[in-house]
Design a protein around this motif. Structure first.
Motif, short mmCIF file in Angstrom:
data_model
loop_
_atom_site.label_atom_id
_atom_site.label_comp_id
_atom_site.label_asym_id
_atom_site.label_seq_id
_atom_site.Cartn_x
_atom_site.Cartn_y
_atom_site.Cartn_z
N ASN A 201 -96.29 11.19 76.43
CA ASN A 201 -96.13 10.96 74.99
C ASN A 201 -94.75 11.32 74.47
OD1 ASN A 201 -96.33 13.71 75.32
ND2 ASN A 201 -97.78 14.03 73.63
N THR A 202 -93.75 11.25 75.34
CA THR A 202 -92.37 11.53 74.91
C THR A 202 -91.52 10.27 74.99
OG1 THR A 202 -91.72 12.19 77.15
CG2 THR A 202 -92.50 13.93 75.66
N LEU A 203 -90.43 10.30 74.25
CA LEU A 203 -89.43 9.23 74.30
C LEU A 203 -88.08 9.82 74.66
CD1 LEU A 203 -90.06 7.14 71.02
CD2 LEU A 203 -90.82 6.59 73.34
N LEU A 204 -87.31 9.09 75.43
CA LEU A 204 -85.92 9.43 75.66
C LEU A 204 -85.16 9.15 74.38
CD1 LEU A 204 -83.93 10.32 77.96
CD2 LEU A 204 -83.51 7.88 78.33
N ALA A 205 -84.49 10.16 73.82
CA ALA A 205 -83.75 10.00 72.56
C ALA A 205 -82.33 9.54 72.83
CB ALA A 205 -83.75 11.31 71.78
N CYS A 206 -81.71 8.97 71.81
CA CYS A 206 -80.33 8.48 71.92
C CYS A 206 -79.58 8.82 70.64
CB CYS A 206 -80.32 6.97 72.16
SG CYS A 206 -78.66 6.27 72.37
N VAL A 207 -78.64 9.75 70.69
CA VAL A 207 -77.87 10.09 69.50
C VAL A 207 -76.79 9.02 69.30
CG1 VAL A 207 -76.25 11.61 70.72
CG2 VAL A 207 -76.65 11.92 68.27
N LYS A 208 -76.64 8.62 68.03
CA LYS A 208 -75.68 7.57 67.73
C LYS A 208 -75.06 7.84 66.36
CE LYS A 208 -79.12 4.40 65.76
NZ LYS A 208 -79.87 3.15 65.93
N HIS A 209 -73.97 7.20 66.06
CA HIS A 209 -73.14 6.35 66.91
C HIS A 209 -71.88 7.15 67.20
CE1 HIS A 209 -75.53 3.72 64.22
NE2 HIS A 209 -75.63 2.91 65.27
N PHE A 210 -71.61 7.39 68.46
CA PHE A 210 -70.54 8.28 68.87
C PHE A 210 -69.24 7.49 68.99
CE2 PHE A 210 -68.44 11.10 72.08
CZ PHE A 210 -68.37 12.21 71.27
N ALA A 211 -68.31 7.71 68.07
CA ALA A 211 -68.32 8.73 67.02
C ALA A 211 -67.61 8.20 65.78
CB ALA A 211 -67.63 9.98 67.51
N LEU A 212 -67.90 8.90 64.66
CA LEU A 212 -67.18 8.74 63.38
C LEU A 212 -67.56 7.47 62.62
CD1 LEU A 212 -63.57 9.61 64.65
CD2 LEU A 212 -65.45 11.17 64.17
N TYR A 213 -68.63 6.80 63.02
CA TYR A 213 -68.97 5.49 62.45
C TYR A 213 -69.17 5.56 60.94
CZ TYR A 213 -71.64 1.01 62.40
OH TYR A 213 -72.10 -0.26 62.17
N GLY A 214 -69.65 6.70 60.43
CA GLY A 214 -69.91 6.82 59.00
C GLY A 214 -68.67 6.89 58.14
N ALA A 215 -67.49 6.96 58.77
CA ALA A 215 -66.24 7.04 58.01
C ALA A 215 -65.50 5.70 57.97
CB ALA A 215 -65.34 8.11 58.62
N SER A 216 -66.23 4.61 58.14
CA SER A 216 -65.60 3.27 58.11
C SER A 216 -64.84 3.06 56.81
CB SER A 216 -66.68 2.18 58.25
OG SER A 216 -67.33 2.28 59.48
N GLU A 217 -63.63 2.57 56.91
CA GLU A 217 -62.79 2.36 55.74
C GLU A 217 -63.46 1.42 54.74
OE1 GLU A 217 -58.91 1.03 56.88
OE2 GLU A 217 -58.32 3.00 57.69
N ALA A 218 -63.35 1.78 53.45
CA ALA A 218 -63.88 0.99 52.33
C ALA A 218 -65.40 0.91 52.35
CB ALA A 218 -63.27 -0.42 52.30
N GLY A 219 -66.06 1.72 53.18
CA GLY A 219 -67.51 1.67 53.26
C GLY A 219 -68.03 0.38 53.86
#
Length: 761
Positions: A201-219
């Motif tokens: 009952n487990t899932l292999l997790a995947c952390v994303k998005h490596f890296a800095l994706y949330g700082a895209s210019e102009a949103g």
């Protein structure tokens, strides 16, 4: 007694040692099996394990599908995603283990982002609960449901820090703060992966998005990112690292560039930082066509970018098939070594062994378990609780909320009677028509369902073409072709006959999410006109906001008595909202992103740095860092959220006015519920380094605790501060705290705080 305690302690140490030895032995056994299998594989079979195609919308007969079946038989597929249904998944797995030469099982993946069949609030909404146990439980339930239905791997959690609400993928993350983001990331990883990845009952997790994706210019999604290493390490890296420290099994590369090199081909990022500095020992997967997209970045042809990605430290190629079609040639030409391919293949095979897929390739396909767990009453009850705990009360003048259960309610708004949009973006596995609409939920909880009357009042937006765009992925908005005046008049007539107006305003679920960036994040003009007309009736007007991001609310604030931000609450939306509206649940959510007064203030966030000319006070001063037209203040600050009761903070005390190198300072504060209802409060701890060798933020979150207080009750909340809590990265990337003076803040938000001082010796 002393002898007995020593025996118990010895037993605990023995069990701990045995457990550690068992894990080490299991790891060694897996490594031996992987090495043995690698010795049997051809170069092309190794490369095949690095290939992750999308199954797409396939039929039950996929096992006989010429394209996908042939590739699996030939050992050219390591995993599949975008395939749903036990019959379909069993069919492709059967081809892999019974018809390919070596019988290597596939790893089956899915975007299980905020629930599987039982859908929880969007991640940004769930973050507003500040409840790590609840967040972990949501991931645990998602893992239990998805794993019973054939899924072994999820592309979650998304831990991208973002301070620009124009970016649509704000909805998938945990907000603007690195400390809170790290706590959420670790909780999600623990929820998905549990204590034993080989469990069914487990899932292999995947952390994303490596890296800095949330700082895209102009949103703007997929756009360029450019920032200093100091900002990376201090502000944007911490949540990714927290996920790695929590044992996340996989990492996904981001679309953007980092230091001029796309993340998918960035060796400094994927090898130096991720593996050498942080000790990550799982595998890295590209995002959808992330490898081939480096061609448009100007990094070369498909062979060039595929070699670049593999050499950088990306082990699995999602959809591009650049690895599959070019790596053998690159080995022959000396651009990629076979040992590099071996190492990549080794990591993927290791994950499959850890999941137990070699022991039982069909372990995740359990119709009996699925029939009991998918969308169960127990899971839906947790989703309902999570939704109500995540809602943030932004305004409540004259105690407009809660509403009496016998009140006649005029329920107005373009999504007030809509099931499809309640689950929010990235709800690809949800049965959206099983979600509870707001109209249905309020009628069910009301003591007199006939008192709940509905009118649409307006469309979501005036532009029909735009509304068609935001109605994608089956999230129909049911546009009304009547004239606006007719729709408003109908709503006003209903309001006049009611005790209170509940107006459901905001955006559609697909107005946020991937590729849903917006330049205008205010409430649409047609919705504002509707609200003004409703307020003109003289009735109390409660606004419920549906949104996947912070919105600009200046146009609606004067025309509402109360504002409740409900985000996109998930499959139990209507019931959870009714719980809060009627007061069965006292709202306790707190904002995890700052709300701007207008778009011109973006980016705006609480942990900013001072300039050499900081504004003193709130109003404009010439030659200071401020605006001519608005103040520097946000509309609503980070950590803000009201309650149906009131909390008072008193007696902030520090156990010492100095902190030694290896010591701690205890911070205590008394929090009292001075209202008349039981309520929950998020007590927040911030600090400021007053003098340092590099500039430091005016305030940083370093701790929080969510408590529940009965009316009249007082609790003492205690935090402990150590030197590590004060440490930061310096110009040479060393991480330590500098001796000197510090300020500590405790309060109900980043702005409303008590404060004191101490010194680090």
């Amino acid at each position: 007694m002393k002898y007995l305690l020593l025996r118990v302690l010895a037993l605990i140490l023995l069990l701990s040692s045995c457990s550690k030895n068992q894990k080490n032995n299991a790891s060694s056994d897996i490594n031996r099996k992987v090495d043995s299998l690698l010795n049997e594989m051809t170069l092309q079979e190794k490369i095949g394990q690095l290939n992750l195609p999308s199954a797409g919308d396939v039929s039950t007969g996929i096992s006989t599908n010429a394209g996908i079946a042939k590739s699996i038989k030939e050992g050219k597929v390591g995993g599949l995603f975008n395939i749903t249904g036990i019959d379909k998944i069993r069919a492709v797995q059967k081809v892999a283990v019974e018809e390919s030469r070596l019988g290597i099982p596939l790893i089956i993946a899915k975007d299980v982002i905020h629930g599987y069949k039982t859908t929880f609030p969007i991640p940004f909404g769930l973050s507003a609960s500040w409840d790590m146990e609840l967040i972990q439980q949501s991931a645990r339930i998602a893992a239990e449901e998805a794993s019973s239905d054939g899924i072994a791997w999820t592309f979650s959690p998304m831990t991208d820090i973002s301070r620009d609400p124009r970016w649509g993928r704000v909805s998938e993350g945990g907000g603007e703060d690195p400390y809170l983001g790290g706590q959420i990331a670790a909780a999600m990883v623990r929820g998905y992966q549990g204590d034993d990845l080989s469990a069914e009952n487990t899932l292999l997790a995947c952390v994303k998005h490596f890296a800095l994706y949330g700082a895209s210019e102009a949103g703007r999604d997929y756009n360029t990112v450019d920032m200093s290493r100091l900002r990376m390490y201090n502000d944007y890296f911490p949540p990714y690292k927290a996920a790695v420290d929590a044992g996340v099994g996989t990492v996904m590369a981001s679309f953007n560039e980092v230091d001029g090199v796309p993340a998918t081909g960035n060796k400094w990022l994927m090898t130096k930082v991720l593996r050498e500095e942080w000790g990550f020992d799982g595998f890295v997967v590209s995002d959808y066509t992330g490898v081939s997209e480096m061609i448009a970045h100007g990094m070369g042809d498909l062979q060039d970018v595929s070699a670049l990605a593999l050499n950088a430290g990306v082990e699995m190629d999602m959809v591009s098939e650049g690895f599959l079609t070019t790596l053998k040639k690159s080995v022959e030409e000396g651009k990629v070594s076979e040992e590099t391919i071996n190492n990549a293949c080794r990591l993927i095979l290791k994950a499959k062994y850890q999941l137990g897929l070699f022991d039982d390739p069909y372990k995740y396909m359990d119709e009996e378990r699925a029939s009991k767990e998918l969308f169960s009453d127990e899971n839906r009850a947790v989703a309902r609780k999570a939704a109500s705990e995540s809602m943030v009360l932004l305004k409540n003048d004259g105690e407009a909320l809660p509403v009496n259960k016998n009140a006649k309610i005029a329920l107005i708004g373009p999504l007030a009677n809509n099931k499809e949009n309640m689950v929010g973006t990235w709800s690809v596995s949800a049965d959206i028509m099983k979600s509870v609409s707001i109209y249905e939920g309020i009628k069910e909880v009301s003591e007199n369902p006939d008192n709940i009357q509905y009118a649409k009042g307006s469309n979501l937006v005036e532009d029909a073409d735009l509304e068609e765009l935001i109605g994608m992925h089956g999230k129909n908005t049911y546009r009304d072709d009547r004239p606006e005046a007719e729709m408003i008049n109908e709503a006003v007539e209903l309001a006049n006959e009611s005790d209170v107006v509940v107006a459901i305003l905001g955006e559609a679920s697909e107005s946020s999410g991937e590729s849903s960036s917006r330049t205008d994040i205010s409430i649409p003009d047609n919705q504002v006109r509707l609200l003004k007309a409703l307020k003109g009736t003289g009735k109390k007007v409660v606004v419920v906001l549906l949104s996947g991001r912070p919105l600009v609310l200046g146009e609606i604030l004067p025309h509402s008595d109360a504002i409740l931000n409900a985000w996109f609450p998930g499959s139990e939306a209507g019931l959870a909202l009714a719980d809060v509206l009627y007061g069965d649940v006292n709202p306790s959510g707190k904002l995890t992103m700052t709300y701007p007064q207008n778009v011109g203030q973006i980016p705006i966030y609480y942990s900013h740095k001072n300039t050499g000319r900081p504004l003193e006070g709130e109003w404009f001063q010439k030659f200071k860092s401020n605006y001519l037209d608005v103040t520097n203040e946000p509309q609503f600050p980070f950590g803000f959220g009201l309650s149906y009761t009131q909390f008072k903070y008193d007696n902030l005390k520090l156990s010492s006015d100095s902190l030694s190198e290896d010591g701690t300072i205890n911070v205590t504060v008394e929090v009292s519920n001075i209202g008349e209802r039981t309520g929950k409060e998020v007590v927040q701890l911030y600090m400021r380094d007053l003098v340092a060798t590099i500039t430091r933020p005016v305030k940083e979150l370093i701790g929080f605790e969510k408590i529940e207080l009965k009316a009249g009750e007082t609790k003492t909340v205690e935090f402990s501060i150590s030197e590590k809590d004060l440490a930061f990265y310096h110009q040479d990337m060393s991480f330590y705290a500098e001796p000197g003076d510090f300020k500590v803040f405790v309060g109900s938000s980043s702005e409303k705080v008590l404060e004191s001082n101490f010194e680090l010796k």
